[in-house]
Every structure is written in C-alpha cells, then in structure tokens.
Design a protein around this motif. Sequence first.
Motif, PDB file in Angstrom:
ATOM      1  N   PHE A 106       0.783  -1.200   0.120  1.00 28.29           N
ATOM      2  CA  PHE A 106      -0.053   0.080   0.129  1.00 28.29           C
ATOM      3  C   PHE A 106       0.877   1.191  -0.128  1.00 28.29           C
ATOM      4  O   PHE A 106       0.578   2.124  -0.714  1.00 28.29           O
ATOM      5  N   LEU A 107       1.953   1.162   0.711  1.00 31.12           N
ATOM      6  CA  LEU A 107       2.926   2.432   0.725  1.00 31.12           C
ATOM      7  C   LEU A 107       3.607   2.524  -0.709  1.00 31.12           C
ATOM      8  O   LEU A 107       3.573   3.765  -1.142  1.00 31.12           O
ATOM      9  N   ALA A 108       3.924   1.345  -1.381  1.00 31.62           N
ATOM     10  CA  ALA A 108       4.378   1.338  -2.807  1.00 31.62           C
ATOM     11  C   ALA A 108       3.461   1.947  -3.510  1.00 31.62           C
ATOM     12  O   ALA A 108       3.628   2.692  -4.564  1.00 31.62           O
ATOM     13  N   THR A 109       1.970   1.313  -3.782  1.00 25.72           N
ATOM     14  CA  THR A 109       0.990   2.012  -4.260  1.00 25.72           C
ATOM     15  C   THR A 109       0.885   3.679  -4.117  1.00 25.72           C
ATOM     16  O   THR A 109       0.716   4.402  -5.208  1.00 25.72           O
ATOM     17  N   PHE A 110       0.931   4.085  -2.870  1.00 23.29           N
ATOM     18  CA  PHE A 110       0.899   5.430  -2.632  1.00 23.29           C
ATOM     19  C   PHE A 110       1.830   6.452  -3.246  1.00 23.29           C
ATOM     20  O   PHE A 110       1.753   7.387  -4.110  1.00 23.29           O
ATOM     21  N   ALA A 111       3.097   5.810  -3.321  1.00 22.57           N
ATOM     22  CA  ALA A 111       4.171   6.460  -3.656  1.00 22.57           C
ATOM     23  C   ALA A 111       4.333   6.571  -5.102  1.00 22.57           C
ATOM     24  O   ALA A 111       4.338   7.608  -5.956  1.00 22.57           O
TER      25      ALA A 111
ATOM     26  N   VAL B 286       0.765   0.482 -14.395  1.00 25.16           N
ATOM     27  CA  VAL B 286       1.356  -0.879 -14.813  1.00 25.16           C
ATOM     28  C   VAL B 286       2.253  -1.255 -13.398  1.00 25.16           C
ATOM     29  O   VAL B 286       2.312  -2.452 -13.219  1.00 25.16           O
ATOM     30  N   TYR B 287       2.793  -0.174 -12.852  1.00 26.71           N
ATOM     31  CA  TYR B 287       3.670  -0.669 -11.637  1.00 26.71           C
ATOM     32  C   TYR B 287       2.774  -1.012 -10.643  1.00 26.71           C
ATOM     33  O   TYR B 287       3.032  -1.957  -9.937  1.00 26.71           O
ATOM     34  N   ILE B 288       1.505  -0.548 -10.316  1.00 27.00           N
ATOM     35  CA  ILE B 288       0.744  -0.829  -9.196  1.00 27.00           C
ATOM     36  C   ILE B 288       0.128  -2.338  -9.482  1.00 27.00           C
ATOM     37  O   ILE B 288      -0.071  -3.037  -8.632  1.00 27.00           O
ATOM     38  N   SER B 289      -0.180  -2.474 -10.813  1.00 31.96           N
ATOM     39  CA  SER B 289      -0.827  -3.841 -11.225  1.00 31.96           C
ATOM     40  C   SER B 289       0.170  -4.931 -10.648  1.00 31.96           C
ATOM     41  O   SER B 289      -0.197  -6.115 -10.604  1.00 31.96           O
TER      42      SER B 289
ATOM     43  N   MET C  91      -6.552   9.221  -7.590  1.00 29.65           N
ATOM     44  CA  MET C  91      -5.281  10.434  -7.447  1.00 29.65           C
ATOM     45  C   MET C  91      -5.577  11.364  -8.598  1.00 29.65           C
ATOM     46  O   MET C  91      -5.015  12.706  -8.307  1.00 29.65           O
ATOM     47  N   VAL C  92      -5.643  11.076  -9.669  1.00 27.86           N
ATOM     48  CA  VAL C  92      -6.146  12.133 -10.810  1.00 27.86           C
ATOM     49  C   VAL C  92      -6.949  13.108 -10.623  1.00 27.86           C
ATOM     50  O   VAL C  92      -6.582  14.338 -10.374  1.00 27.86           O
ATOM     51  N   VAL C  93      -8.398  12.596 -10.128  1.00 31.03           N
ATOM     52  CA  VAL C  93      -9.312  13.512  -9.826  1.00 31.03           C
ATOM     53  C   VAL C  93      -9.074  14.292  -8.621  1.00 31.03           C
ATOM     54  O   VAL C  93      -9.529  15.456  -8.505  1.00 31.03           O
ATOM     55  N   THR C  94      -8.235  13.735  -7.611  1.00 34.58           N
ATOM     56  CA  THR C  94      -7.911  14.391  -6.434  1.00 34.58           C
ATOM     57  C   THR C  94      -7.063  15.644  -6.905  1.00 34.58           C
ATOM     58  O   THR C  94      -7.008  16.577  -6.279  1.00 34.58           O
ATOM     59  N   GLY C  95      -6.148  15.350  -7.581  1.00 41.24           N
ATOM     60  CA  GLY C  95      -5.146  16.502  -8.186  1.00 41.24           C
ATOM     61  C   GLY C  95      -5.842  17.461  -8.788  1.00 41.24           C
ATOM     62  O   GLY C  95      -5.602  18.557  -8.774  1.00 41.24           O
ATOM     63  N   ILE C  96      -6.856  17.104  -9.663  1.00 42.11           N
ATOM     64  CA  ILE C  96      -7.487  18.231 -10.501  1.00 42.11           C
ATOM     65  C   ILE C  96      -8.424  19.119  -9.282  1.00 42.11           C
ATOM     66  O   ILE C  96      -8.483  20.196  -9.476  1.00 42.11           O
ATOM     67  N   LEU C  97      -9.149  18.402  -8.397  1.00 40.52           N
ATOM     68  CA  LEU C  97      -9.854  19.160  -7.553  1.00 40.52           C
ATOM     69  C   LEU C  97      -8.827  19.858  -6.452  1.00 40.52           C
ATOM     70  O   LEU C  97      -9.231  21.075  -6.121  1.00 40.52           O
ATOM     71  N   LEU C  98      -7.614  19.686  -6.156  1.00 41.49           N
ATOM     72  CA  LEU C  98      -6.840  20.276  -5.486  1.00 41.49           C
ATOM     73  C   LEU C  98      -6.119  21.531  -6.265  1.00 41.49           C
ATOM     74  O   LEU C  98      -6.115  22.689  -5.821  1.00 41.49           O
ATOM     75  N   ALA C  99      -6.080  21.461  -7.674  1.00 40.27           N
ATOM     76  CA  ALA C  99      -5.751  22.517  -8.514  1.00 40.27           C
ATOM     77  C   ALA C  99      -6.624  23.628  -8.224  1.00 40.27           C
ATOM     78  O   ALA C  99      -6.628  24.911  -8.305  1.00 40.27           O
ATOM     79  N   TYR C 100      -8.082  23.109  -8.440  1.00 42.56           N
ATOM     80  CA  TYR C 100      -9.587  24.073  -8.379  1.00 42.56           C
ATOM     81  C   TYR C 100      -9.302  24.696  -6.804  1.00 42.56           C
ATOM     82  O   TYR C 100      -9.469  25.696  -7.072  1.00 42.56           O
TER      83      TYR C 100
ATOM     84  N   PRO D  36       5.283  15.646  -7.208  1.00 43.90           N
ATOM     85  CA  PRO D  36       6.477  15.056  -7.939  1.00 43.90           C
ATOM     86  C   PRO D  36       7.676  14.791  -7.189  1.00 43.90           C
ATOM     87  O   PRO D  36       8.441  13.803  -7.094  1.00 43.90           O
ATOM     88  N   THR D  37       8.023  16.018  -6.503  1.00 44.38           N
ATOM     89  CA  THR D  37       9.196  15.800  -5.720  1.00 44.38           C
ATOM     90  C   THR D  37       8.853  14.736  -4.448  1.00 44.38           C
ATOM     91  O   THR D  37       9.970  14.239  -4.214  1.00 44.38           O
ATOM     92  N   LEU D  38       7.823  14.791  -3.930  1.00 41.49           N
ATOM     93  CA  LEU D  38       7.671  13.876  -2.918  1.00 41.49           C
ATOM     94  C   LEU D  38       7.462  12.424  -3.344  1.00 41.49           C
ATOM     95  O   LEU D  38       8.119  11.543  -2.926  1.00 41.49           O
ATOM     96  N   MET D  39       7.096  12.257  -4.777  1.00 46.95           N
ATOM     97  CA  MET D  39       7.219  10.729  -5.450  1.00 46.95           C
ATOM     98  C   MET D  39       8.596  10.498  -5.390  1.00 46.95           C
ATOM     99  O   MET D  39       9.016   9.316  -5.296  1.00 46.95           O
ATOM    100  N   LEU D  40       9.370  11.417  -5.979  1.00 51.43           N
ATOM    101  CA  LEU D  40      10.922  11.051  -6.235  1.00 51.43           C
ATOM    102  C   LEU D  40      11.616  10.639  -4.995  1.00 51.43           C
ATOM    103  O   LEU D  40      12.328   9.682  -4.924  1.00 51.43           O
ATOM    104  N   LEU D  41      11.009  11.180  -3.702  1.00 53.27           N
ATOM    105  CA  LEU D  41      11.712  10.913  -2.636  1.00 53.27           C
ATOM    106  C   LEU D  41      11.393   9.559  -2.056  1.00 53.27           C
ATOM    107  O   LEU D  41      12.093   8.748  -1.773  1.00 53.27           O
TER     108      LEU D  41
END
Length: 478
Positions: free
Chosen positions: A27-32, A143-146, A164-173, A192-197
């Motif tokens: 689940f942690l890897a999926t979140f990342a 692909v990574y998650i599956s 997460m896509v629709v959450t990102g859209i809502l965050l921008a709004y 993306p910086t958090l994802m990199l880490l």
Amino acid sequence: MSPEDPQETQPLLRPPEARAPRGRRVFLATFAAALGPLSFGFALGYSSPAIPSLRRTAPQALRLGDSAASWFGAIVTLGAAAGGVLGGWLLDRAGRKLSLLLCTVPFVTGFAVITAARDVWMLLGGRLLTGLACGVASLVAPVYISEIAYPAVRGLLGSCVQLMVVTGILLAYVAGWVLEWRWLAVLGCVPPTLMLLLMCYMPETPRFLLTQHQYQEAMAALRFLWGSEEGWEEPPVGAEHQGFQLALLRRPGVYKPLLIGISLMVFQQLSGVNAVMFYANSIFEEAKFKDSSLASVTVGIIQVLFTAVAALIMDRAGRRLLLALSGVIMVFSMSAFGTYFKLTQSVPSNSSHVSLLVPISAEPVDVHVGLAWLAVGSMCLFIAGFAVGWGPIPWLLMSEIFPLHVKGVATGICVLTNWFMAFLVTKEFSSIMEILRPYGAFWLTAAFCILSVLFTLTFVPETKGRTLEQVTAHFEGR
C-alpha cells in the motif's frame, strides 16, 4: 506446449494458497507510485484557475489572449501523447520504477519554467513539459501498481490511479481560489518531488525483475511488498525476452487485448466527458449560482467521491459490471443533457441570436432556471456514472490484460490513442455541434455510450480475482 503444462498456466507470482498475503508495504508503494497520477491531475486542472489569473494579474508580456489561452489548455494533451510513446519505450528498457523516477523531472522542470516565465512561450513550454510527464505517468503508474498488487486488492489499488488524478484536479481547483498562477505552479512541484523521494525507497516490480533474470532482487522485492516468498513462480524465459515484433500480432494473446485496450480508450473519450466539463461553468451560471467557479469544485468533489466508491467495490463487483452500469448511467444522463438543449432552443426568443445554452426570451425566468437545473442534475449524474466505471476502469484493464513481453508497446499505443482522441474530441466537438445542433451532439454521445455498454458485455473479460498470468492465459485460450 500443451494446455495442461503447469509452467504455461500457473501464475508468475501466486499468493499463498492458505491465506491472502498480509504485507502492508504494497500500500505504501502504491501511494508512492500514485503521486504520479496526482501530479498528472494537478497539471490537468492547473489551467482552469491559472488562465483567469494570468489574464487578470500577470505582467503584460504574460497576458493570454484567446488563442494563447486555448493553446495553454490544449498543449498538455499533445505533450501527453508524446509522453505515452516515451513511457512505452521506457517501461521495458528502464523498468517501471526508474520510469516513474524519470517522469518527475519534466513535472518539476515544467512547473519551474512556468513559475519563472517571462513571456508566453515559456508558459507554453512549461505546459508542454508537464504534459510529457503526464503521458509517462498515466502509462507507467497503472502498470507498476498492477504488477506489485496481489489479486485480492488489485482492483482497489489500480483504481487509486484515477482517484489520485481526480484528487489532483480538485486540489488545483481549490488551491486556485487562494493562490495566483505563479504560486499555484510552485505548489505543483510538491507532489512529484515527494514521489521522487518515496520511490527511491520502493522496489522494482518482481515481474520485471524476473524478466531480467534478477532472481534474488525479485525475491527481496516480494518480501518487501507481500511479506512472503510463497508462491514464487519462474516465468517462461524465452517468451518474455523476445520483445515486441509485428509477427506477434497474429497471436490471440496479443491482438485481442490490444484491440480491447484501444477500444476502451476510444469509448472513454467518445463518452462526452470533455464536452460536459466544457459546459460546467455556463450551466451553473444559468442555474443562478452566484459563483460559477463553484461548478469546477462541485464536479471535482463528485468525481473524487464516486471514484473512491468504485475503488472500494472494484474487487467485489468486478470490472465488467461497473463498466456496464457506468455506461447505462451515462446513456440516460447524456440523453437528458440533449433534451435540455432541445427544450431551451425550442423556446421562442426575442433575440436574433440563439445561444448554445439558454436564450433570452419572453418566457418567465423561472422556466429557464428550472431547465438549467435539469442540466445541473444530468451533469452531476453523468460525472458520477463516469467516475464509477469509465473513468478508472480503462486504465486499470490496460495494466492487467497485456503479457509482459509486449506490455511496453501495447500500453504505449493505448495511452497514445487516449490522448489523441482527447485532443480530437475537444477540438472537433464545436464543429459537431454546429452540424448536428447541441442537442444532436449530446444525443450522439449517448449513442456512443450505448455502444460502449454492448462492447463491454460482448468483448471485455472479467479480471476480478485472477492473477495477471491467468488473465493473459484467457486470451490465449488456455
């Protein structure tokens, strides 16, 4: 090899037969990995609050005219189409993890260029870079998650991509209400910086490591993700290393899922979702909302809620049922949308101009407000129906149905198809409305939704509870 051969039919990575894997790090890897789709959603939603801000507060050299504003919104889809091709190439050569790490570079660079922009060309260049990253993320993250998920939770975790896509859209709004365009771009660098880490500490998928003959690394990844090495299966080496060749298109295990994947992406874009989003603000204005920007946030909240519902029930209800239910809901809502346009245009008007929405007429205002509420209701119903099925499931199925040795090329073709259709539909929908009238255009999308339901019931396989190897074996007829 005979159908009874156990090497051919047994799963590559099989959960223990006695009980489901209990590892929590999956689940942690999926979140990342899902921070990539979050960045993708934020980049898509960025233009909605940024364009008014650029027109209102930006220096003269950065002011967007109508043409520049149109390109500012649309150029992301062109970058994403190129990113889909690049992502397909990277997937099989650099691996899933490294591809996700690499896509953070154009995300951060693109938003940094926008933040430092001195003219319109820098703004467009930054948007193009973020679009490129969107294309890579939209392909690699599913692909990574599956490939790291076990069957019991693959639907749940795979649906997190669209969530997460629709959450990102809502965050921008929402962030656009309090931040002007430059600071909004700075905020876009955070996911993306958090994802990199985080991804630096996550493993490569065991399936990809197996194809590279990295057995010890695959075992270590399996222990990290699932907490167990039970169910270890070695893939057939020869088939997985031949790469994609045109001759493979004669094999049912390749051409069948490829045709299904492409068709799913085409039907997703022909559903009319872009047209509905285009009219959202105008419809809320006609319904007498004081702040039409509330439309964007309302639509975003509906998307997040119903995509979350889809994720929670995906592994119980199954993909086929949710796709069919989603299609039926969209048929009714788009039919109602077309009826709204038909009714508003049939009302006598004292103006020589007929608006695409509600014309100025001698009829009481309450009549128009009531009709506008019909549009609001059908729009919300459509968004809910889309979010339950045709929003997340095409991306989920794309990550499940292809064999390992063609996954990079096949998913690249699907992503390219999706973004090309998004660009085409967005660009040509206005022309279709001029030819068929608005109500005819929306009734046409309802017809495409009917076709999507028939296609689902006829051709789309159920992947619920199956390992990825069982899914690919289904297409081979084994």
